[in-house]
Scaffold this motif. Structure first.
Motif, mmCIF file in Angstrom:
data_model
loop_
_atom_site.group_PDB
_atom_site.id
_atom_site.type_symbol
_atom_site.label_atom_id
_atom_site.label_comp_id
_atom_site.label_asym_id
_atom_site.label_seq_id
_atom_site.Cartn_x
_atom_site.Cartn_y
_atom_site.Cartn_z
ATOM 1 N N ALA A 1 0.822 -1.210 0.000
ATOM 2 C CA ALA A 1 0.000 0.000 0.000
ATOM 3 C C ALA A 1 0.855 1.259 0.000
ATOM 4 O O ALA A 1 2.030 1.217 0.356
ATOM 5 C CB ALA A 1 -0.907 -0.003 1.229
ATOM 6 N N ARG A 2 0.229 2.369 -0.374
ATOM 7 C CA ARG A 2 0.848 3.693 -0.219
ATOM 8 C C ARG A 2 0.459 4.167 1.169
ATOM 9 O O ARG A 2 -0.733 4.281 1.478
ATOM 10 C CB ARG A 2 0.328 4.664 -1.270
ATOM 11 C CG ARG A 2 0.904 4.419 -2.629
ATOM 12 C CD ARG A 2 0.405 5.466 -3.641
ATOM 13 N NE ARG A 2 0.724 5.016 -4.972
ATOM 14 C CZ ARG A 2 -0.020 4.181 -5.697
ATOM 15 N NH1 ARG A 2 -1.150 3.728 -5.213
ATOM 16 N NH2 ARG A 2 0.351 3.811 -6.890
ATOM 17 N N ARG B 1 -2.966 7.357 6.470
ATOM 18 C CA ARG B 1 -3.756 6.911 5.324
ATOM 19 C C ARG B 1 -3.040 5.733 4.683
ATOM 20 O O ARG B 1 -1.857 5.818 4.349
ATOM 21 C CB ARG B 1 -3.910 8.013 4.296
ATOM 22 C CG ARG B 1 -4.634 7.504 3.025
ATOM 23 C CD ARG B 1 -4.753 8.554 1.976
ATOM 24 N NE ARG B 1 -5.735 9.518 2.447
ATOM 25 C CZ ARG B 1 -5.802 10.788 2.042
ATOM 26 N NH1 ARG B 1 -4.936 11.244 1.169
ATOM 27 N NH2 ARG B 1 -6.722 11.590 2.498
ATOM 28 N N GLU C 1 -3.513 3.374 1.461
ATOM 29 C CA GLU C 1 -4.226 3.136 0.205
ATOM 30 C C GLU C 1 -3.642 1.895 -0.460
ATOM 31 O O GLU C 1 -2.481 1.915 -0.884
ATOM 32 C CB GLU C 1 -4.052 4.319 -0.744
ATOM 33 C CG GLU C 1 -4.571 5.628 -0.225
ATOM 34 C CD GLU C 1 -4.219 6.764 -1.159
ATOM 35 O OE1 GLU C 1 -4.758 6.785 -2.292
ATOM 36 O OE2 GLU C 1 -3.390 7.593 -0.760
ATOM 37 N N ARG D 1 -2.360 -0.730 -3.041
ATOM 38 C CA ARG D 1 -1.842 -0.563 -4.407
ATOM 39 C C ARG D 1 -2.765 -1.279 -5.387
ATOM 40 O O ARG D 1 -3.289 -2.353 -5.107
ATOM 41 C CB ARG D 1 -0.433 -1.136 -4.511
ATOM 42 C CG ARG D 1 0.565 -0.364 -3.682
ATOM 43 C CD ARG D 1 1.977 -0.652 -4.140
ATOM 44 N NE ARG D 1 2.931 0.009 -3.272
ATOM 45 C CZ ARG D 1 3.345 1.265 -3.444
ATOM 46 N NH1 ARG D 1 2.880 1.964 -4.438
ATOM 47 N NH2 ARG D 1 4.213 1.798 -2.609
#
Length: 192
Positions: free
Chosen positions: A23-24, A48, A50, A52
Motif C-alpha cells: 500500500a501507499r 492513510r 491506500e 496498491r
C-alpha cells in the motif's frame, strides 16, 4: 511512524517494507494525548493506507515477507554477515532442498508486473527456535562433508552478484529488496 519510515530512518523495519509493498502509506497528522478523556499515556497519529492497484500477487508478498524476516532479524548487520549465520543458511537450505524434493517449479520474481510463479502448494521456511543467543558464523565445512558449505557459497555468490554483501537492510529501498529477491529466485532459492 514505523509504517511510513523510509530507508535510512531508525524506525525503518520489516513492517515498513511489507506495508509499503502492499500500500501507499502517508502520515496525515499527530493527535495529542490531551485530545482524549481520559488521556492515554501515548500520542496517536492518523495514517492513510491506500492499497496498491493492482495489488501485488499473494505469492510475491509471502516470498517478500520471508526475505524480510531474515534481513530484518538484525537490520544493522550487513547482508553478508546475516546470510553467513549457521541458522539462516541451514533454514534457507532446508527450504531449498524441500522445494527440490517436491519438484515444484517456482517462477522468478519480475520487477515489471511484480508477478510471481505458479506454485500450488504453500511451503514455508522453518523459523527455528531462537533462544536469544547470538548466532555463530558457519565453518567452511560441516560434518556431513561440506553440503552446507556449497550452499553457503551459492548464497554468497548471489549477494556478490547484486553487490549486496556489504549493504545493510536498514538502508535498502523497496526496489533493491525486490531485485535481491529476483536474484535469489534465479538461483533457485525461495523464501516461502
Amino acid at each position: 511512524m514505523r509504517l511510513v519510515a523510509q530507508p535510512g530512518d531508525p524506525l525503518y523495519c520489516r513492517l515498513s517494507a511489507n506495508a509499503q509493498l502492499r500500500a501507499r502509506v502517508t502520515h496525515l497528522l499527530k493527535v495529542g494525548k490531551n485530545n482524549f478523556r481520559p488521556p492515554p499515556k501515548v500520542d496517536s497519529s492518523v495514517v492513510r493506507i491506500e492499497p496498491r492497484k493492482p495489488a501485488p500477487d499473494a505469492k510475491l508478498v509471502r516470498e517478500f515477507d520471508g526475505l524480510m524476516r531474515i534481513c530484518f532479524n538484525r537490520k544493522n548487520k550487513t547482508l553478508g554477515s546475516i546470510f553467513k549465520q549457521k541458522s539462516v543458511i541451514s533454514m534457507v537450505e532446508k527450504n531449498y532442498r524441500t522445494l527440490q524434493a517436491v519438484g515444484q517449479s517456482l517462477g522468478n520474481v519480475t520487477m515489471d508486473g511484480l508477478e510471481f510463479g505458479d506454485a500450488e502448494e504453500d511451503l514455508r521456511i522453518d523459523d527455528g527456535d531462537d533462544n536469544g543467543e547470538d548466532e555463530m558464523e558457519m565453518d567452511d565445512m560441516d560434518c556431513s562433508g561440506g553440503g552446507l558449505s556449497e550452499f553457503k557459497t551459492k548464497v554468497m555468490n548471489v549477494l556478490k552478484e547484486g553487490d549486496f554483501e556489504d549493504k545493510r537492510s536498514s538502508k535498502l529501498t523497496q526496489q533493491e529488496f525486490l531485485y535481491l529477491l529476483s536474484l535469489f529466485n534465479k538461483a533457485g532459492i525461495h523464501f516461502t
